[in-house]
Design a protein around this motif. Structure first.
Motif, mmCIF file in Angstrom:
data_model
loop_
_atom_site.group_PDB
_atom_site.id
_atom_site.type_symbol
_atom_site.label_atom_id
_atom_site.label_comp_id
_atom_site.label_asym_id
_atom_site.label_seq_id
_atom_site.Cartn_x
_atom_site.Cartn_y
_atom_site.Cartn_z
ATOM 1 N N GLY A 180 0.816 -1.210 0.000
ATOM 2 C CA GLY A 180 0.000 0.000 0.000
ATOM 3 C C GLY A 180 0.846 1.255 0.000
ATOM 4 O O GLY A 180 0.498 2.247 -0.657
ATOM 5 N N CYS A 181 1.960 1.224 0.742
ATOM 6 C CA CYS A 181 2.885 2.362 0.748
ATOM 7 C C CYS A 181 3.498 2.554 -0.632
ATOM 8 O O CYS A 181 3.631 3.685 -1.120
ATOM 9 N N ASP A 182 3.887 1.434 -1.270
ATOM 10 C CA ASP A 182 4.450 1.517 -2.615
ATOM 11 C C ASP A 182 3.449 2.101 -3.599
ATOM 12 O O ASP A 182 3.794 2.956 -4.431
ATOM 13 N N ASN A 183 2.215 1.646 -3.530
ATOM 14 C CA ASN A 183 1.193 2.142 -4.455
ATOM 15 C C ASN A 183 0.961 3.639 -4.285
ATOM 16 O O ASN A 183 0.825 4.382 -5.255
ATOM 17 N N ASN A 184 0.917 4.081 -3.029
ATOM 18 C CA ASN A 184 0.720 5.502 -2.765
ATOM 19 C C ASN A 184 1.925 6.310 -3.226
ATOM 20 O O ASN A 184 1.781 7.405 -3.783
ATOM 21 N N PHE A 185 3.122 5.769 -2.997
ATOM 22 C CA PHE A 185 4.342 6.452 -3.434
ATOM 23 C C PHE A 185 4.329 6.627 -4.949
ATOM 24 O O PHE A 185 4.667 7.692 -5.470
ATOM 25 N N PHE A 186 3.908 5.585 -5.657
ATOM 26 C CA PHE A 186 3.864 5.645 -7.119
ATOM 27 C C PHE A 186 2.864 6.700 -7.587
ATOM 28 O O PHE A 186 3.146 7.490 -8.500
ATOM 29 N N ARG A 187 1.698 6.732 -6.964
ATOM 30 C CA ARG A 187 0.685 7.724 -7.351
ATOM 31 C C ARG A 187 1.200 9.154 -7.160
ATOM 32 O O ARG A 187 0.871 10.054 -7.934
ATOM 33 N N ASN A 188 1.996 9.353 -6.139
ATOM 34 C CA ASN A 188 2.480 10.692 -5.827
ATOM 35 C C ASN A 188 3.682 11.114 -6.652
ATOM 36 O O ASN A 188 3.845 12.310 -6.940
ATOM 37 N N PHE A 189 4.533 10.179 -7.021
ATOM 38 C CA PHE A 189 5.826 10.559 -7.588
ATOM 39 C C PHE A 189 6.077 10.114 -9.030
ATOM 40 O O PHE A 189 7.137 10.410 -9.574
ATOM 41 N N GLU A 190 5.141 9.438 -9.665
ATOM 42 C CA GLU A 190 5.358 9.091 -11.063
ATOM 43 C C GLU A 190 5.369 10.373 -11.907
ATOM 44 O O GLU A 190 4.653 11.322 -11.638
ATOM 45 N N GLY A 191 6.218 10.400 -12.898
ATOM 46 C CA GLY A 191 6.252 11.532 -13.819
ATOM 47 C C GLY A 191 7.298 12.586 -13.516
ATOM 48 O O GLY A 191 7.484 13.511 -14.319
ATOM 49 N N TYR A 192 7.984 12.486 -12.382
ATOM 50 C CA TYR A 192 9.019 13.468 -12.073
ATOM 51 C C TYR A 192 10.358 13.071 -12.702
ATOM 52 O O TYR A 192 10.681 11.882 -12.810
#
Length: 246
Positions: free
Chosen positions: A57-69
């Motif tokens: 769940g932490c990984d999924n949230n991290f991905f949602r927040n930081f993809e595209g940078y």
């Protein structure tokens, strides 16, 4: 250069000034910095305790927040290393690899990506540098004494650019402070003794301030310093590098 600012949860809760210093420093150096508001824990505490399978769940949230940078920058070696080594996106390995390769610890980013050679910073104090284990042995921010290889240190290189700063090392420069994440909870007596040994060596060098790339190590040392009634302070390296010139 679009930078996502990754702030560990303990810094957000207990040391927000470190987050502010990191943001200001990156902006002073010309970065376009964004702070995703929905970021939370990276999952390192669970992984340290043997429950990494519960951190998806932490990984999924991290991905949602930081993809595209273009880059993700973090003022913590241990949290950076955790993402680099453990971040997963089942069914989307290519995206996971890209994100893992985009995460940088602050001093690593400043030296390797921005290639900073000068800073308008001033900090007229005698400073002891604590070498954090995750940064040194995991991210290779500095050389290890037991390898007998040419010495280098990215944090030291940056601190050398600060006017007025007098940098000193303890006699055993790359010995662990004893924090170790959940280790300090399960082995508190050993952890405290290791921290006291680190404090003693820094105080023998008459330092005014102890700095490091990991606020978690400094948090551990700060607790011991305060219990001892010591006048020595702790400052994250971002706060020192961001100190304005007079």
């Amino acid at each position: 250069m679009k930078v996502g600012l990754f702030i560990p949860c303990y810094i957000d809760q207990f040391y927000p000034q470190v987050a502010v210093a990191t943001l200001e420093l990156l902006e002073r150096l010309g970065c376009e910095v964004h702070y995703p508001l929905q970021q939370t824990c990276c999952g390192q505490p669970m992984a340290n305790s043997g429950f990494s399978h519960l951190s998806q769940g932490c990984d999924n949230n991290f991905f949602r927040n930081f993809e595209g940078y273009d880059y993700i920058v973090c003022p913590s070696g241990s949290c950076t290393l955790h993402v680099k080594e453990h971040f997963q996106q089942p069914g989307n390995e290519q995206a996971a690899v890209h994100l893992r390769n985009s995460v940088y610890e602050l001093t690593e980013f400043l030296t390797d990506v921005l290639q900073v050679t000068s800073l308008e910073a001033e900090y007229r104090h005698r400073v002891g540098l604590h070498v954090s284990c995750h940064g040194q042995r995991g991210l290779h921010l500095s050389s290890m004494t037991e390898t007998m290889t040419p010495a280098y240190s990215k944090p030291e290189r940056l601190l050398s650019l600060v006017d007025g700063l007098e940098l000193v090392y303890p006699d055993r420069p790359d010995e662990c402070c004893g924090f170790g994440g959940t280790f300090c909870v399960f082995e508190e007596a050993v952890s405290a003794k290791m921290g006291k040994d680190r404090i003693r060596e820094h105080e023998e060098k008459d330092v005014e301030v102890i700095t490091a790339v990991d606020m978690s190590c400094l948090m551990h040392l700060e607790g011991i310093l305060k219990r001892n009634g010591s006048k020595v302070q702790v400052k994250h390296i971002a706060e020192i590098l961001n100190s304005p010139s007079s």
